[in-house]
Design an enzyme around this catalytic site. Sequence first.
Site, PDB file in Angstrom:
ATOM      1  N   TYR A 187       0.842  -0.815   0.090  1.00  0.00           N
ATOM      2  CA  TYR A 187      -0.188   0.166  -0.455  1.00  0.00           C
ATOM      3  C   TYR A 187       1.356   1.610   0.356  1.00  0.00           C
ATOM      4  O   TYR A 187       0.219   2.509  -0.396  1.00  0.00           O
ATOM      5  CB  TYR A 187      -1.220   0.204   1.486  1.00  0.00           C
ATOM      6  CG  TYR A 187      -1.605  -0.873   1.407  1.00  0.00           C
ATOM      7  CD1 TYR A 187      -3.125  -1.103   0.652  1.00  0.00           C
ATOM      8  CD2 TYR A 187      -1.379  -2.437   1.799  1.00  0.00           C
ATOM      9  CE1 TYR A 187      -4.412  -1.953   0.122  1.00  0.00           C
ATOM     10  CE2 TYR A 187      -2.516  -3.007   2.382  1.00  0.00           C
ATOM     11  CZ  TYR A 187      -3.318  -3.257   0.937  1.00  0.00           C
ATOM     12  OH  TYR A 187      -4.912  -4.137   1.540  1.00  0.00           O
TER      13      TYR A 187
ATOM     14  N   HIS B  46      -6.010  -7.327  -5.771  1.00  0.00           N
ATOM     15  CA  HIS B  46      -5.090  -8.035  -3.739  1.00  0.00           C
ATOM     16  C   HIS B  46      -3.743  -9.432  -4.476  1.00  0.00           C
ATOM     17  O   HIS B  46      -3.040  -9.407  -3.433  1.00  0.00           O
ATOM     18  CB  HIS B  46      -5.885 -10.308  -4.604  1.00  0.00           C
ATOM     19  CG  HIS B  46      -5.223 -10.636  -5.823  1.00  0.00           C
ATOM     20  ND1 HIS B  46      -5.737  -9.804  -7.662  1.00  0.00           N
ATOM     21  CD2 HIS B  46      -3.780 -11.178  -6.780  1.00  0.00           C
ATOM     22  CE1 HIS B  46      -5.401 -10.773  -7.958  1.00  0.00           C
ATOM     23  NE2 HIS B  46      -4.498 -11.774  -8.089  1.00  0.00           N
TER      24      HIS B  46
END
Length: 113
Positions: free
Chosen positions: A38, A68
């Site tokens: 992230y 994913h």
Amino acid sequence: MGLIVWDNGRVRRAKLEDYMDAVYILLNLIPPGMVTSYSTIAKILKVNSRLIGRILALNRDLIIVPCHRVVRSNGSLGGYSRGVMFKRKLLELEGVAFNNLRVSRRCFLENLL
DNA sequence: CATCGAACCAACC
DNA sequence: GGTTGGTTCGATG
């Protein structure tokens, strides 16, 4: 911080949905069997890393946007709108290696540099 | 190594 | 205005 966008003659700060296309392009640079974090995506787009999670959570099209392949920087899975079990299954199918509950360091794209 | 807590910031209430 | 996330980072044991 974050991006500034041109919106019908007005300049404004980007909303989360405005990042979707950019995120889509970035995610498609991650090959199957690899992941990124992230925070890596966040640095590229100049937003806080928690916002990346929320941007990905907006994603309705799990086929074309492989969200994913984004996990926490420490290798733990992070979340997934359809459950982390499914996220792990997808990653394993693509060849991502795990050490217990963590994605192996060598599967992080940023470590190949 | 693992855990903890502060910092993060747009969206939602 | 306060809370809430698909998180991170540094400090501490």
